[in-house]
Design a protein around this motif. Structure first.
Motif: not given
Length: 648
Positions: A606-621
């Protein structure tokens, strides 16, 4: 090098395309992290060529409520041995009643299908098979104790005779269709002096052109069944029943009792001869169709009538039988971890989870059984063990459990720990070759043997058998099976067995007794016949002439049940080898302490999923806000476009 957009594509379009790719990638990562849905059961009992209308969770309420006909529904479980034995009876019953469809439907719903469990719970099904009658124009909600609740239907008793079942249904239909089925008494019939008098009284003709007059006792069902068989042709003909002789009886020159005659609107009338050894119902039905010149309607299975096939024909939980094509068909006696997990998941969700409330003896039984599972289930993954321990601890502190709380707890713990890392569409060592055989019932016996054998291996004289008995008595859906098991326990005074060795031996003997009783019954899988267990092929040393050497049998049980194996880890393919390696890596991570053992492997995921999700959201933004401020030749756009091509 200057980077330009493709000809015909604007800068804004290209930007939106990149944004969409990033979003889809993010959603795909979330999908990968979501546990897959599971099905349980052992395959269908009714197919598209049967006259049993197969209901499911999405159709049952729309069909049985506010209907212009009655519905008689069998709530069954495809793994239930007695449901399997009852299925041919129900099929024949539906076939015999196919001409009654304008007044009553014969249907069934498989409560072993995960998708139907919620509906079976709503209709308060406590065991299988259960018949429920929903009258014509049944309302969806009824008032109970001042509250509006779902109409769960009337429990319809299941007699041993098909004739009695049919007669009971006819009796239930009379008040629903009085104009068709009620007999006329003397006050109505004494003035019927001529055939013409019938046509002058619409109470009798009701628009029909041909009348069949049946004289029979008030407790006879022959005329009633003829009326139901001809119910599709009420504009052409009608059955008029009398329980006593009247002037028309003499006018038709009838003789004897019961008797039958006919009158037609064209003025013709006469008597029908009822032979002593003939099927009166069939004879009268054919006579009316011939004399009234009725064009019969061909009765078709419901899959052809409604233009669709029955849902779930590939099995509910056991999976389609073709799923087993790649599984070796050797008859080695072994226990697969997958089947044990499949069984535990099924009993927790589809049996215990069927009850609206768990309290009293049921709660005591659940506490004892789940406690035994947490201690003796042969978990090969930490997540399974943690799941069972946490569930046992939670149940132990409850005084009563509402269904919604129980299911919420299961959902939360399954999401946290993912204990069922198997394909719920397939049974392995309990695989059937015929729909509705083996599967869950086989898995349950294997689970019970495994628990007692592991207790024996640990040399712990704990009360495993009483916990098993409590579960079977309070939760096992096949109530006939549970009754037989309870009778064996009481007969042998098995609950007084303190030694785990004695409990293990008694369970083995009880299993053999059940096998002996089921030899040759419809619930037997022809590829896995009921035999003495263990067989002489698997354990020749277990036999002394024609009897068992119980010491050798014990050694055999320890050898087979104390070490369940992962079936998938033994399958020879690159994909499965990769899966095995991944499981091995995960097992090492799970067994090692991470941050002092505070978090499990599921937590790490779960932690890893959240980590990569946040990274992708930052790139997207970043791309969204920075690129929007540039024009088509900006180097940031090049980076954005390159990123998009990589994702493609």
């Amino acid at each position: 090098m200057i980077c330009t957009s493709p000809v015909g594509m604007t800068w804004d379009t290209e930007t939106r395309r990149g944004h969409l790719l990033i979003t889809l990638t993010f959603l795909q990562l979330i999908a990968w992290s979501t546990p897959f849905p599971a099905l349980t059961g052992s395959g269908p009992l009714y197919g598209p060529n049967d006259f049993v209308y197969v209901l499911n969770a999405s159709t049952i309420q729309n069909m049985v409520f506010y209907s212009d006909r009655a519905w008689l529904v069998e709530f069954f479980s495809s793994w239930c041995g007695h449901c399997v034995q009852f299925a041919p009876v129900w099929k024949q019953f539906a076939t015999d009643l196919k001409e009654w469809r304008s007044m009553v439907m014969v249907a069934g719903i498989d409560c072993a299908d995960d998708l139907n469990v919620g509906s079976c719970r709503e209709f308060e099904i406590m065991g299988y098979p259960t018949l429920k009658l929903f009258p014509k124009n049944a309302k969806r909600n009824v008032t109970s104790e001042g509250k509006s609740v779902l109409n769960t239907g009337e429990v319809f008793q299941r007699p041993n005779s098909m004739v009695l079942l049919k007669n009971n249904l006819i009796d239930a239909l009379i008040p629903m269709f009085p104009q068709t089925l009620v007999a006329f008494n003397e006050s109505f019939s004494k003035n019927l002096l001529t055939p013409k008098s019938f046509w002058e009284n619409p109470e009798f003709s009701n628009g029909a052109q041909f009348l069949l007059l049946v004289y029979e006792n008030s407790d006879s069902h022959a005329g009633l069944e003829v009326a139901l068989r001809l119910s599709n042709y009420q504009k052409s003909c009608r059955v008029v029943r009398f329980n006593e002789k009247n002037p028309m009886y003499l006018r038709l020159s009838l003789d004897g009792w019961p008797a039958a005659g006919y009158i037609s609107k064209d003025g013709t009338f006469g008597s029908l001869i009822l032979g002593n050894n003939q099927d009166i119902i069939d004879l009268l039905t054919k006579a009316v169709i011939g004399l009234a010149q009725i064009t019969q309607i061909e009765e078709l299975p419901w899959s052809e009538v409604v233009g669709e096939t029955h849902k779930g024909l590939k099995g509910s939980g056991g999976g389609a039988l073709e799923n087993y094509d790649n599984i070796p068909s050797n008859l080695e006696d072994k226990v697969s971890t997958e089947d044990l997990l499949h069984t535990v998941r099924n009993l927790l969700r589809n049996e215990v989870g069927l009850l609206q409330k768990i309290d009293g003896p049921k709660l005591v039984a659940l506490k004892n059984f789940v406690s035994i599972l947490s201690q003796y289930f042969p978990s090969d993954r930490r997540e399974v063990q943690v799941f069972l321990v946490k569930l046992s601890d939670w149940i132990r502190h409850q005084r009563e459990i509402e269904n919604y709380k129980y299911l919420e707890k299961l959902n939360d713990m399954e999401a946290e720990l993912n204990p069922w890392d198997i394909d719920m569409n397939i049974w392995y060592d309990c695989r059937p070759t015929v729909p509705g055989r083996r599967g869950y019932s086989c898995g349950l016996w294997r689970l019970f043997h495994t628990l007692t054998v592991i207790g024996l291996e640990k040399h712990e004289d704990t009360q495993i058998l009483p916990a098993i008995h409590g579960y079977v008595r309070e939760f096992f859906g096949c109530k006939e099976c549970a009754k037989h098991f309870d009778e064996m326990v009481e007969r042998d005074n098995a609950l007084q067995l303190r030694s785990i060795r004695d409990q293990t031996h008694w369970l083995w003997k009880a299993h053999n007794e059940v096998n002996l009783r089921l030899i040759g019954t419809p619930s037997e899988d022809p590829a896995f016949p009921k035999i003495k267990y263990p067989s002489s092929e698997h354990c020749p040393e277990c036999y002394i002439i024609n009897d068992f050497d119980e010491g050798k049998v014990e050694e055999y049980l320890l050898r087979v049940y104390s070490r369940p194996e992962r079936y998938m880890d033994k399958m020879d393919s690159d994909t499965r080898r990769n899966r095995k390696n991944m499981n091995g890596t995960a097992s090492k991570l799970s067994s090692s302490s991470w941050m002092g053992g505070l978090f499990s492997l599921a937590d790490m995921g779960i932690f890893m999923m959240l980590y990569f999700s946040i990274v992708l959201l930052l790139v997207f933004a970043y791309i969204h806000f920075k690129v929007a401020r540039r024009r088509r030749y900006d180097p940031i756009f090049c980076l954005h476009r390159a990123w998009s091509k990589i994702l493609i």
